[in-house]
Design a protein around this motif. Structure first.
Motif, PDB file in Angstrom:
ATOM      1  N   ALA A 252      80.899  26.724  58.680  1.00  0.00           N
ATOM      2  CA  ALA A 252      80.895  26.320  60.086  1.00  0.00           C
ATOM      3  C   ALA A 252      80.420  27.444  60.991  1.00  0.00           C
ATOM      4  CB  ALA A 252      82.298  25.871  60.498  1.00  0.00           C
ATOM      5  N   CYS A 253      79.661  28.406  60.431  1.00  0.00           N
ATOM      6  CA  CYS A 253      79.179  29.529  61.226  1.00  0.00           C
ATOM      7  C   CYS A 253      77.670  29.643  61.058  1.00  0.00           C
ATOM      8  CB  CYS A 253      79.867  30.822  60.795  1.00  0.00           C
ATOM      9  SG  CYS A 253      81.678  30.753  60.978  1.00  0.00           S
ATOM     10  N   ALA A 254      77.000  30.187  62.085  1.00  0.00           N
ATOM     11  CA  ALA A 254      75.544  30.193  62.097  1.00  0.00           C
ATOM     12  C   ALA A 254      74.995  31.597  61.928  1.00  0.00           C
ATOM     13  CB  ALA A 254      75.023  29.601  63.397  1.00  0.00           C
ATOM     14  N   VAL A 255      73.903  31.682  61.180  1.00  0.00           N
ATOM     15  CA  VAL A 255      73.150  32.922  61.055  1.00  0.00           C
ATOM     16  C   VAL A 255      71.703  32.646  61.435  1.00  0.00           C
ATOM     17  CG1 VAL A 255      74.588  33.947  59.268  1.00  0.00           C
ATOM     18  CG2 VAL A 255      72.646  32.505  58.602  1.00  0.00           C
ATOM     19  N   ILE A 256      71.015  33.693  61.881  1.00  0.00           N
ATOM     20  CA  ILE A 256      69.571  33.623  62.031  1.00  0.00           C
ATOM     21  C   ILE A 256      68.964  34.180  60.754  1.00  0.00           C
ATOM     22  CG2 ILE A 256      69.606  35.796  63.354  1.00  0.00           C
ATOM     23  CD1 ILE A 256      66.978  34.891  64.671  1.00  0.00           C
TER      24      ILE A 256
ATOM     25  N   GLN B 176      79.668  38.225  54.376  1.00  0.00           N
ATOM     26  CA  GLN B 176      79.502  39.460  55.130  1.00  0.00           C
ATOM     27  C   GLN B 176      78.051  39.561  55.625  1.00  0.00           C
ATOM     28  OE1 GLN B 176      81.864  42.371  55.079  1.00  0.00           O
ATOM     29  NE2 GLN B 176      83.468  41.104  54.224  1.00  0.00           N
ATOM     30  N   HIS B 177      77.908  39.711  56.946  1.00  0.00           N
ATOM     31  CA  HIS B 177      76.582  39.902  57.547  1.00  0.00           C
ATOM     32  C   HIS B 177      76.717  40.851  58.726  1.00  0.00           C
ATOM     33  CE1 HIS B 177      74.454  36.803  55.264  1.00  0.00           C
ATOM     34  NE2 HIS B 177      75.443  35.946  55.515  1.00  0.00           N
ATOM     35  N   ARG B 178      75.606  41.382  59.139  1.00  0.00           N
ATOM     36  CA  ARG B 178      75.616  42.111  60.390  1.00  0.00           C
ATOM     37  C   ARG B 178      75.664  41.110  61.550  1.00  0.00           C
ATOM     38  NH1 ARG B 178      71.609  47.328  60.010  1.00  0.00           N
ATOM     39  NH2 ARG B 178      71.849  47.775  57.777  1.00  0.00           N
ATOM     40  N   ALA B 179      75.948  41.638  62.737  1.00  0.00           N
ATOM     41  CA  ALA B 179      76.089  40.769  63.906  1.00  0.00           C
ATOM     42  C   ALA B 179      74.965  41.038  64.900  1.00  0.00           C
ATOM     43  CB  ALA B 179      77.437  41.001  64.585  1.00  0.00           C
ATOM     44  N   ALA B 180      74.521  39.974  65.587  1.00  0.00           N
ATOM     45  CA  ALA B 180      73.516  40.106  66.655  1.00  0.00           C
ATOM     46  C   ALA B 180      74.220  40.489  67.947  1.00  0.00           C
ATOM     47  CB  ALA B 180      72.766  38.791  66.837  1.00  0.00           C
ATOM     48  N   CYS B 181      73.822  41.612  68.539  1.00  0.00           N
ATOM     49  CA  CYS B 181      74.517  42.154  69.701  1.00  0.00           C
ATOM     50  C   CYS B 181      73.539  42.295  70.867  1.00  0.00           C
ATOM     51  CB  CYS B 181      75.133  43.514  69.368  1.00  0.00           C
ATOM     52  SG  CYS B 181      76.170  43.504  67.874  1.00  0.00           S
ATOM     53  N   ARG B 182      73.885  41.678  71.992  1.00  0.00           N
ATOM     54  CA  ARG B 182      73.037  41.757  73.176  1.00  0.00           C
ATOM     55  C   ARG B 182      73.365  43.035  73.944  1.00  0.00           C
ATOM     56  NH1 ARG B 182      70.452  37.479  75.356  1.00  0.00           N
ATOM     57  NH2 ARG B 182      71.965  36.017  74.461  1.00  0.00           N
ATOM     58  N   ILE B 183      72.312  43.737  74.399  1.00  0.00           N
ATOM     59  CA  ILE B 183      72.489  45.015  75.095  1.00  0.00           C
ATOM     60  C   ILE B 183      72.616  44.770  76.593  1.00  0.00           C
ATOM     61  CG2 ILE B 183      71.470  47.276  75.569  1.00  0.00           C
ATOM     62  CD1 ILE B 183      69.929  46.996  72.920  1.00  0.00           C
ATOM     63  N   ALA B 184      73.753  45.165  77.170  1.00  0.00           N
ATOM     64  CA  ALA B 184      73.967  45.164  78.623  1.00  0.00           C
ATOM     65  C   ALA B 184      73.634  43.816  79.261  1.00  0.00           C
ATOM     66  CB  ALA B 184      73.148  46.276  79.273  1.00  0.00           C
ATOM     67  N   ASN B 185      73.879  42.748  78.529  1.00  0.00           N
ATOM     68  CA  ASN B 185      73.656  41.387  79.029  1.00  0.00           C
ATOM     69  C   ASN B 185      72.201  41.081  79.355  1.00  0.00           C
ATOM     70  OD1 ASN B 185      76.398  40.562  78.897  1.00  0.00           O
ATOM     71  ND2 ASN B 185      76.808  41.638  80.826  1.00  0.00           N
TER      72      ASN B 185
ATOM     73  N   VAL C  35      71.820  37.118  59.832  1.00  0.00           N
ATOM     74  CA  VAL C  35      72.548  37.922  60.807  1.00  0.00           C
ATOM     75  C   VAL C  35      73.403  36.969  61.624  1.00  0.00           C
ATOM     76  CG1 VAL C  35      72.331  39.348  62.882  1.00  0.00           C
ATOM     77  CG2 VAL C  35      70.783  39.735  60.938  1.00  0.00           C
ATOM     78  N   TRP C  36      74.684  37.298  61.759  1.00  0.00           N
ATOM     79  CA  TRP C  36      75.584  36.407  62.508  1.00  0.00           C
ATOM     80  C   TRP C  36      75.116  36.266  63.960  1.00  0.00           C
ATOM     81  CZ3 TRP C  36      78.084  33.602  59.426  1.00  0.00           C
ATOM     82  CH2 TRP C  36      78.870  34.077  58.366  1.00  0.00           C
ATOM     83  N   ILE C  37      75.119  35.056  64.456  1.00  0.00           N
ATOM     84  CA  ILE C  37      74.929  34.793  65.875  1.00  0.00           C
ATOM     85  C   ILE C  37      76.169  34.059  66.381  1.00  0.00           C
ATOM     86  CG2 ILE C  37      72.408  34.771  65.874  1.00  0.00           C
ATOM     87  CD1 ILE C  37      72.465  31.751  65.569  1.00  0.00           C
ATOM     88  N   ASP C  38      76.436  34.154  67.662  1.00  0.00           N
ATOM     89  CA  ASP C  38      77.696  33.645  68.223  1.00  0.00           C
ATOM     90  C   ASP C  38      77.643  32.132  68.386  1.00  0.00           C
ATOM     91  OD1 ASP C  38      80.154  33.365  69.388  1.00  0.00           O
ATOM     92  OD2 ASP C  38      79.567  34.180  71.339  1.00  0.00           O
ATOM     93  N   PHE C  39      77.719  31.431  67.257  1.00  0.00           N
ATOM     94  CA  PHE C  39      77.677  29.970  67.259  1.00  0.00           C
ATOM     95  C   PHE C  39      78.490  29.493  66.063  1.00  0.00           C
ATOM     96  CE2 PHE C  39      74.420  26.437  68.447  1.00  0.00           C
ATOM     97  CZ  PHE C  39      75.133  26.158  69.614  1.00  0.00           C
TER      98      PHE C  39
END
Length: 962
Positions: A467-471, A489-498, A557-561
């Motif tokens: 139930a989790c999404a990756v790119i 286990q995956h790395r996470a996608a992180c947005r910089i300073a919005n 890579v994990w995305i917030d979905f």
């Protein structure tokens, strides 16, 4: 005929694609709408490729395109100079009975190929009595299939025949058409048809999560004369062009007033973001990183270039449709674009054509908004970008092009006929194009847990969550998303300073639940919300791989979905985010219709939309071909019956409510009090401390009087505790002081607030700008904001036009006592007027129908009347001649504005009277409510002509009746 949203069987999205479209809509819900890409289509190429403008097939074609999720539609509208209406047929139709052909010359001899023959070639001037009787149009049967060659007709010999009315409908079969040179045209395929279809579509999708924003681009043309259908159109004279309520935008505003998001509303929203997109009701905060803002002293935050997010428009502003101009024929340059500027965005405002180069495979070679070394929104500005796909031969190339344009931040617009036939006959090709324009999910994704486990028996453990999404950036996915086991286990996608396009990856691999904590400082675990944001993340992953990072990041890579809370409900906010929708729980695969759990808000919004759409449909079904001739019936939508508010239901069962009336001792207040008491309600009249004006009130055990301080919220809150409804009839000079009363009503738990409106249509685009209504309009905005913040709190605006008998008695409308009148604009402008006691009955009617009247205006009238009619009735009774002073409201408006410009020395009362005259006696301000009445719903009988005559006679001086 009235058009409906009626897609072909199987045209609507299945459960899987419904999940895809819903999840991607929600992913970008807070991104400003100008950066959200939507697939588009040119209607002429899609539905009328062979010049056959048939009504029933057109209804199906347009419905199928909407069902296929084409969010942008480009339509060609043709101004029929003879019948003075907008058609889809490129040729003027012969004179149609009931249309405004008066005074227009028609060459009867040219009707020979499509009408009964006439005598010799002549030019006839069509009078009102003979309009529509010039020849009898013989409608020819259309072919069973869509012919690919133009239809031609041979001239006939002219002989004398008698004239007969032109038919006004092609019949339900949709097979009868007029042959007009190379075109076959239905009489019923016009602007009304399009508005009807959109109204029904919004109705049928308003109470589900299928709701989306739609854009309609209008190419404006002049229709060619039927005397020479293949020749260029003539330029209509200024007098024949539409004006006022017949302008395109004005017609949409009349039909879909609460579905339209207008330039006027955009400008109002931009002026104070703290009261609009930044209100953050239910977390619906538009992302302001996409536009510039500034702080104005005392006025909060403003923007000159920002747009709201789709989530805010749908769930807070309650809008579904934006209109803008496209190409304009030179012959139509004299159209009143300024008069329509409050409703229709100017050309280029909602679309910005991007110069794009594409190779044979559909790859975007140049023009893409992805710039690897630049992630700043100011330079990567894809606002409203679109590109047109004109000639793409294969289905694979079309899909590839749609995908690539979307990934570049560009909306793909299809301007081609696929498979040599209209869309409804080859729908798969069109639907595939629209589906290819969805960013994010890979083909076949998102699979739910049941599907994955059914295909992989090794993954059927009870503790395994799919139930989790990756790119996935491998060659099989190329930056698209897929469902992954959440424990991996995956790395996470992180947005910089919005920043929308600035990304980095976490340095460690973690399961999904730990992804938010894995992101470095100044970054946030996030989701790509648009195709262009996704491209920047995908390219970031590829670049990190090339620079020596572990190739394993390509695989995911994990995305917030995630859909951890509920199957197929994809949400943002990390592992603990909950689904904002609820749906059938018996089968994940059957979950097709989702209802928001924030039901109080969504029912409130959709009740209003459904009511307006239903009402408009009834009005259109009952009227003649010309606009605004008759009244209409109001239907209670089924959504109200199926999900009534418990408090409303209780009130309707007992038929008794506790009502507070503010200002109950003025001109109108006692009539409202009397009507409420007659309806068996318990009434509390609020009076100012020390007031001695309660003598007007009736004596009743159900009536009490409470003194309050109207400037004190605490004083008012104490007085309103236990009340269900508050009615404000405060005098004009006091309407600016309703904010404390509104705040107190909310604090006291009041369910319905009826503000001090009771007059002209202050929701009308022109009336709302009059200075005399400044406080009323501000109060409306305040109520809208409060209703959004507090779903249990609702309001109703009662609009009744001029006070009828009162206005005559005081000489405001006409002066019967002195047999004199200032006759405004010739005296033949119809306006709605209502007696004070009827307004009281309408207030009681609102309380009987709380769900149906929530958060909207209701329109009532006792009579639709003109000044000249009233004067004539008086003359017929007593024979006395009148002193009449002609005057134009435009002059009164100028005088009022000049007076107001004097500042402290101005006679404010005189200025306000000048503005009032415009609102009542100038037709462009919407004083005639007859096309949008709520009389039947509220139990208002209205007055017959005999009743109006009797009223006039009763108010004449007694000496004149001898």
């Amino acid at each position: 005929m009235s058009f409906n949203y009626a897609p072909s069987p199987g045209a609507e999205q299945d459960a899987h694609w419904a999940t895809v479209f819903l999840s991607t809509r929600d992913a970008g819900a807070r991104v400003p709408i100008d950066f959200i890409t939507r697939p588009g289509v040119y209607l002429t190429q899609a539905c009328f490729p062979h010049g056959i403008y048939d009504d029933i097939p057109a209804q199906t074609c347009i419905s199928d395109l909407l069902a296929s999720q084409f969010g942008r539609v480009v339509i060609d509208l043709y101004w029929d100079n003879i019948n003075r209406q907008f058609n889809l047929c490129p040729v003027e139709l012969p004179p149609i009975a009931g249309n405004s052909t008066a005074g227009y010359s028609v060459d009867i001899s040219a009707l020979s190929s499509i009408t009964a023959t006439t005598s010799s070639p002549v030019v006839a001037s069509v009078s009102p009595a003979t309009a529509g009787l010039v020849g009898s149009v013989q409608k020819r049967q259309s072919t069973a299939n869509n012919a690919t060659s133009p239809i031609t007709s041979s001239p006939n010999t002219s002989t004398a025949t008698s004239a007969a009315p032109v038919p006004t409908t092609t019949g339900v079969s949709g097979t009868e058409l007029l042959v007009l040179g190379p075109y076959k045209c239905s009489l019923d395929l016009n602007l009304d048809s399009i508005m009807d279809l959109y109204a029904d579509y919004f109705d049928k999708t308003s109470n589900t999560v299928a709701a989306h924003i739609h854009y309609l681009t209008i190419n404006l043309h002049a229709a060619s004369p039927f005397t020479a259908p293949s020749e260029p159109a003539d330029t209509p004279t200024q007098g024949r062009l539409p004006h006022g309520d017949n302008l395109v935008g004005a017609q949409f505003q009349d039909t879909l007033p609460l579905a339209l998001y207008t330039p006027q509303e955009l400008q109002s929203d931009r002026q104070n973001l703290n009261r609009s997109w930044f209100r953050d009701d239910f977390g619906m905060h538009t992302d302001n990183n996409y536009f510039t803002t500034s702080n104005q002293t005392g006025d909060g935050t403003i923007t000159h270039n920002g747009w709201p997010g789709e989530e805010w428009i749908l769930l807070t502003s309650h809008r579904r449709l934006l209109l803008n101009w496209g190409e304009i024929d030179p012959q139509m340059q004299a159209y009143d674009f300024q008069g329509d500027s409050d409703n229709v965005f100017q050309r280029g405002y909602l679309d910005s054509k991007q110069a794009v180069s594409v190779n044979n495979a559909g790859d975007v070679v140049s023009g893409c908004f992805y710039h690897p070394d630049d992630t700043k929104i100011g330079t990567v500005n894809s606002s409203w970008a679109f590109a047109v796909a004109n000639d793409v031969s294969s289905s694979r190339e079309r899909q590839h092009l749609a995908q690539n344009l979307t990934a570049c931040g560009i909306s793909p617009i299809l301007n081609a006929t696929l498979g040599m036939s209209a869309a409804q006959y080859n729908l798969d090709a069109w639907r595939e194009f629209a589906q290819s324009a969805v960013f994010g999910w890979a083909l076949g994704e998102p699979r739910n847990a049941s599907q994955i486990k059914a295909n992989d028996k090794r993954s059927s453990g009870p503790d395994i969550d799919y139930a989790c999404a990756v790119i996935d950036s491998t060659s099989g996915y190329l930056g698209h998303w897929r469902v992954e086991q959440c424990q991996k286990q995956h790395r996470a996608a992180c947005r910089i300073a919005n920043e929308p396009y600035a990304w980095r990856l976490s340095t460690i691999e973690v399961p999904f639940e730990s992804a938010p904590d894995a992101c470095p400082d100044s970054t946030t675990f996030s989701l790509p919300r648009t195709g262009l944001e996704n491209t920047y993340l995908y390219r970031k992953i590829l670049n990190d791989t090339r620079s020596g990072s572990d190739d394993s990041i390509l695989e995911g890579v994990w995305i917030d979905f995630n859909a951890l809370d509920q199957a197929d409900c994809w949400v943002i906010g990390g592992p603990n985010a909950s689904c904002p929708y609820s749906g059938p729980q018996d089968s994940e695969d059957k979950r097709q219709v989702l209802i928001p759990t924030i039901a109080a808000l969504i029912v409130l919004i959709l009740t209003v939309l459904t009511l307006l759409v239903k009402c408009t449909e009834n009005r259109r079904n009952s009227r003649t071909r010309r606009r605004g001739d008759d009244g209409w019936e109001l239907l209670i939508p089924s959504t109200i019956d199926s999900q009534p508010d418990h408090h409303y239901h209780q009130l309707q069962e007992t038929m008794s409510a506790k009502v507070a009336v503010a200002g109950g001792t003025g001109n109108l207040g006692p009539h409202v009090v009397n009507a409420l008491l007659a309806a068996n309600h318990s009434v509390t009249v609020l009076t100012r401390k020390g007031s001695t004006s309660t003598s007007k009130l009736p004596k009743s055990p159900n009536l009490s009087v409470v003194e309050v301080d109207y400037s004190s919220v605490s004083s008012l809150t104490e007085a309103l505790k236990g009340h269900d409804v508050v009615v404000s009839t405060l005098a004009t000079e006091s309407v600016g002081s309703q904010y404390p009363l509104i705040d107190a009503a909310i604090a006291a738990g009041v369910k319905r607030f009826i503000p001090s409106e009771f007059g002209s249509d202050t929701t009308h685009p022109k009336s709302s700008k009059l200075p005399v209504y400044k406080y009323k309009v501000e109060t409306q905005h305040y109520l809208q904001a409060k209703a959004a913040e507090h779903p249990e709190f609702t309001y109703t605006l009662v609009l009744n036009g001029a006070f009828f008998s009162w206005g005559i008695k005081v000489g405001f409308i006409v002066n019967l006592a002195s047999h004199s009148a200032t006759v405004w604009n010739g005296g033949d402008v119809p306006f709605s007027a209502t007696n004070l006691e009827t307004i009281g009955e309408a207030v009681a009617g609102v309380i009987r129908h709380l769900p149906e009247t929530a958060n909207r205006p209701v329109y009532i009238q006792d009579a639709r009347i003109t000044q000249n009619q009233l004067i004539q009735y008086a003359k017929e009774k007593d024979g006395v001649e009148w002193q009449l002073t002609p005057k134009e409201t435009a002059k009164a408006y100028e005088e009022a504005s000049a007076e107001l410009a004097k500042g402290p020395d101005a006679n404010i009362g005189a200025a306000m009277i000048g503005y009032l005259m415009s609102a009542i006696f100038d037709g462009s301000y919407g004083p005639d409510f007859s096309s949008r009445l709520d009389n039947e719903l509220l139990g208002i009988k209205g007055m017959t002509e005999a009743d109006v005559r009797k009223l006039v006679e009763s108010l004449l001086p007694s000496s004149s009746s001898l």
